[in-house]
Design a protein around this motif. Structure first.
Motif, PDB file in Angstrom:
ATOM      1  N   ALA A 255      57.612  28.273  15.177  1.00  0.00           N
ATOM      2  CA  ALA A 255      58.078  26.948  14.749  1.00  0.00           C
ATOM      3  C   ALA A 255      58.144  25.992  15.940  1.00  0.00           C
ATOM      4  O   ALA A 255      57.766  24.819  15.830  1.00  0.00           O
ATOM      5  CB  ALA A 255      59.447  27.062  14.075  1.00  0.00           C
ATOM      6  N   GLU A 256      58.635  26.484  17.092  1.00  0.00           N
ATOM      7  CA  GLU A 256      58.711  25.639  18.286  1.00  0.00           C
ATOM      8  C   GLU A 256      57.320  25.238  18.755  1.00  0.00           C
ATOM      9  O   GLU A 256      57.110  24.106  19.223  1.00  0.00           O
ATOM     10  CB  GLU A 256      59.453  26.372  19.393  1.00  0.00           C
ATOM     11  CG  GLU A 256      60.952  26.518  19.152  1.00  0.00           C
ATOM     12  CD  GLU A 256      61.620  27.356  20.218  1.00  0.00           C
ATOM     13  OE1 GLU A 256      62.856  27.283  20.325  1.00  0.00           O
ATOM     14  OE2 GLU A 256      60.910  28.097  20.939  1.00  0.00           O
ATOM     15  N   VAL A 258      54.618  24.860  16.876  1.00  0.00           N
ATOM     16  CA  VAL A 258      54.075  23.862  15.952  1.00  0.00           C
ATOM     17  C   VAL A 258      54.663  22.494  16.250  1.00  0.00           C
ATOM     18  O   VAL A 258      53.949  21.489  16.338  1.00  0.00           O
ATOM     19  CB  VAL A 258      54.352  24.274  14.491  1.00  0.00           C
ATOM     20  CG1 VAL A 258      54.021  23.127  13.552  1.00  0.00           C
ATOM     21  CG2 VAL A 258      53.535  25.507  14.126  1.00  0.00           C
ATOM     22  N   SER A 259      55.984  22.431  16.421  1.00  0.00           N
ATOM     23  CA  SER A 259      56.617  21.140  16.706  1.00  0.00           C
ATOM     24  C   SER A 259      56.198  20.627  18.077  1.00  0.00           C
ATOM     25  O   SER A 259      56.017  19.418  18.272  1.00  0.00           O
ATOM     26  CB  SER A 259      58.144  21.273  16.625  1.00  0.00           C
ATOM     27  OG  SER A 259      58.634  22.175  17.605  1.00  0.00           O
ATOM     28  N   GLY A 260      56.040  21.555  19.066  1.00  0.00           N
ATOM     29  CA  GLY A 260      55.597  21.140  20.393  1.00  0.00           C
ATOM     30  C   GLY A 260      54.179  20.599  20.381  1.00  0.00           C
ATOM     31  O   GLY A 260      53.867  19.618  21.069  1.00  0.00           O
ATOM     32  N   ASP A 262      52.677  19.191  17.779  1.00  0.00           N
ATOM     33  CA  ASP A 262      52.735  17.893  17.101  1.00  0.00           C
ATOM     34  C   ASP A 262      53.245  16.816  18.041  1.00  0.00           C
ATOM     35  O   ASP A 262      52.724  15.692  18.069  1.00  0.00           O
ATOM     36  CB  ASP A 262      53.637  18.001  15.864  1.00  0.00           C
ATOM     37  CG  ASP A 262      53.729  16.686  15.106  1.00  0.00           C
ATOM     38  OD1 ASP A 262      52.729  16.313  14.460  1.00  0.00           O
ATOM     39  OD2 ASP A 262      54.789  16.023  15.182  1.00  0.00           O
ATOM     40  N   PHE A 263      54.260  17.160  18.842  1.00  0.00           N
ATOM     41  CA  PHE A 263      54.807  16.224  19.821  1.00  0.00           C
ATOM     42  C   PHE A 263      53.730  15.804  20.821  1.00  0.00           C
ATOM     43  O   PHE A 263      53.575  14.613  21.137  1.00  0.00           O
ATOM     44  CB  PHE A 263      55.984  16.887  20.543  1.00  0.00           C
ATOM     45  CG  PHE A 263      56.600  16.064  21.644  1.00  0.00           C
ATOM     46  CD1 PHE A 263      57.610  15.156  21.354  1.00  0.00           C
ATOM     47  CD2 PHE A 263      56.172  16.196  22.960  1.00  0.00           C
ATOM     48  CE1 PHE A 263      58.178  14.397  22.367  1.00  0.00           C
ATOM     49  CE2 PHE A 263      56.729  15.444  23.974  1.00  0.00           C
ATOM     50  CZ  PHE A 263      57.745  14.539  23.676  1.00  0.00           C
ATOM     51  N   ARG A 266      51.036  13.504  19.201  1.00  0.00           N
ATOM     52  CA  ARG A 266      51.539  12.140  18.962  1.00  0.00           C
ATOM     53  C   ARG A 266      51.696  11.363  20.266  1.00  0.00           C
ATOM     54  O   ARG A 266      51.400  10.172  20.329  1.00  0.00           O
ATOM     55  CB  ARG A 266      52.871  12.201  18.215  1.00  0.00           C
ATOM     56  CG  ARG A 266      52.740  12.713  16.780  1.00  0.00           C
ATOM     57  CD  ARG A 266      54.086  12.766  16.078  1.00  0.00           C
ATOM     58  NE  ARG A 266      53.967  13.366  14.762  1.00  0.00           N
ATOM     59  CZ  ARG A 266      53.602  12.694  13.671  1.00  0.00           C
ATOM     60  NH1 ARG A 266      53.314  11.404  13.753  1.00  0.00           N
ATOM     61  NH2 ARG A 266      53.521  13.303  12.505  1.00  0.00           N
TER      62      ARG A 266
END
Length: 526
Positions: A255-256, A258-260, A262-263, A266
């Motif tokens: 999960a980290e 995936v969010s990393g 995406d960050f 962006r």
């Protein structure tokens, strides 16, 4: 690329420099212990750590460059340099091939070493050793930004080939120990050279047609400033280069990550950069090879054949198809004999240098990508063979997912894509977690030749890992330390050992298997 060769990121390099400083005579041990504790903190900025180290070790009248030059030479070349992955090689191959097509290439690095310089010269020498005066041969120009000397043409381009410009923006210390330019290490030297660095980077961005960031975290302030300045100039000129950055994901859990990712993507949009997030560090080297293969095919107007014929996934499947159907694949007795014979050779190497400990047991393990796939569902390494005995029950073999982070030494080396020296502590295990306390592990690759009508494309695919394990710890005191972790081993010694492991690994993953072994050698065990 230095990290790919030495294992030293920015924080690790700072700590290594301080280790040299604190080893000097007449040091205050309490003060040094406090500094070492601060350097180990991940929340402190590496540049700030570097400032503390410079002040802790520099004599009152010495310059930062004078202080750093001998230490960097010792750390980068005498203590490290044997742990090379494929990134350095692949970047150099991409540069040499592209320059051979007539394009100029700029390699801009904050690294102090000459590893990339030497790799490029070695490739040009190897590729063009039979060249004629009429052949297109790339040139090489070395530039130390901020140095008093002008850029130095090490090799002039011939007959329309391009030139590879190697720009060191934080100074340079070569393998002979000579230095050039100002060594940028601490906050003070970083600040003094900031404007110079920004303006140089702006000139690079505005003149280039494409920019690829390999390994940079996109957090360096001069880089960010130069990107925005160059973007403004590009809009005025109505011309901007393609900008791509290769990053590894942040975070430990899926999960980290995936969010990393995406960050990072962006933020790349804000910076005007297409960010590609690799699963692991080794995938960055793989991506650079993909670029080279695409350029080879495009130069021969066959790029549309890339996916079905020459892609990484096709090459991996091709190796598995050949290896899994060959008689050698199922000869488990021969696998054991091959590894046992090599372990005896490795043990003799240590014994000849009085490094093999009394009571120390060594084991050689082979981990293979069984039935590999590029999908997430079937990315495993399997403990396929070892020097202890044949492994017959294939359904019972140990399998580990190829993920990072991992607490399995062989998987760690595979995901990083380079040889590693690890102890149980490095893998976040207790000292009592296993009989095997330390590991020297190296990824194994297989070369796949893809035939087209009038030419071949060579692919390299990582298909396994060879791991040398010891019952003694990596950081033991004196004779208790693992034989392959002794300080007496030089960079050349490690290169010899790793060469032996790679040789036997490539025999194991080859569909043809090894050459016929001498019967006495094949059955010898240590």
């Amino acid at each position: 690329m230095t990290r790919d060769r030495t294992g030293l990121g920015w924080s690790e390099l700072v700590s290594e420099v301080f280790d040299v400083v604190r080893g000097r005579r007449n040091r205050d041990h309490d003060t040094d212990a406090a500094i070492a504790g601060a350097l180990a903190r991940p929340d402190l900025d590496p540049a700030q750590k570097a400032s503390v180290v410079v002040e802790a070790g520099r004599a009152s009248r010495s310059t930062e460059t004078g202080f750093m030059r001998p230490i960097l030479h010792r750390v980068l070349y005498k203590q490290h340099g044997w742990s090379q992955g494929r990134l350095l090689q692949n970047v150099a191959e991409l540069a040499v091939f592209t320059a051979g097509l007539g394009d100029d290439i700029s390699i801009v690095t904050t690294n102090y070493d000459d590893y990339i310089d030497r790799q490029i010269h070695e490739l040009i020498r190897d590729y063009y050793q039979n060249a004629t005066p009429k052949d297109d041969i790339p040139g090489v120009v070395l530039n130390i930004v901020g140095a008093e000397s002008e850029p130095f043409t090490q090799r002039a381009a011939q007959n329309g080939a391009g030139t590879i410009y190697i720009h060191h923006i934080h100074g340079r210390v070569d393998s002979s120990g000579a230095s050039a330019g100002q060594i940028v290490f601490s906050e003070s030297s970083y600040s003094r050279t900031r404007n110079q660095t920004v303006q140089f980077l702006v000139s690079q961005f505005t003149e280039a047609s494409a920019f690829l960031s390999v390994g940079a975290s996109l957090s360096d302030a001069p880089l960010i400033e130069a990107l925005f300045q160059a973007d403004a100039i590009g809009r005025w000129r109505e011309r901007s280069p393609v900008k791509v950055a290769l990053l590894t994901p942040l975070g430990d859990t899926p999960a980290e990550k995936v969010s990393g990712a995406d960050f990072a993507i962006r933020r790349g949009l804000h910076l005007g950069i297409d960010v590609l997030v690799a699963d692991t560090f080794s995938n960055i080297a793989q991506f650079v090879e993909e670029l080279r293969v695409c350029k080879v095919l495009n130069a021969r107007t066959a790029l549309e054949s890339y996916v079905p014929r020459a892609s990484y996934s096709h090459a991996l499947a091709s190796w598995w198809s050949e290896w899994s159907t060959a008689p050698w694949h199922q000869d488990h007795d021969a696998h054991h004999q091959l590894l046992a014979a090599m372990l005896a050779n490795v043990s003799d190497f240590f014994r000849s240098r009085d490094l093999l400990n009394r009571g120390e047991v060594l084991r050689l393990e082979a981990w293979i990508r069984i039935n590999p796939s590029v999908s997430q569902d079937n990315r495993h390494l399997t403990h396929y063979a070892n020097s202890t005995g044949p492994l017959y029950a294939q359904e019972a073999l140990r399998r580990e997912r190829i993920v990072f982070p991992t607490n399995v030494a062989s998987v760690r080396a595979f995901t990083v894509g380079k040889p590693l020296l690890l102890g149980l502590g490095d893998l976040e295990h207790s000292d009592q977690a296993s009989r095997w306390k330390s590991f020297l592990t190296v990824p194994i690759t297989h070369d796949v030749e893809v035939d087209f009508e009038s030419f071949e494309v060579s692919r390299t695919v990582p298909v396994g890992v060879l791991t040398l394990a010891s019952t003694h710890p990596r950081d033991g005191a004196g004779r208790s330390r693992a034989s392959f972790a002794k300080p007496a081993l030089s960079v050349a010694d490690y290169e010899t050992i790793l060469g032996m492991l790679r040789d036997v690994g490539r025999m194991l993953v080859s569909p043809e298997g090894p050459p016929l072994l001498d019967e006495g050698e094949a059955t010898r065990e240590d």
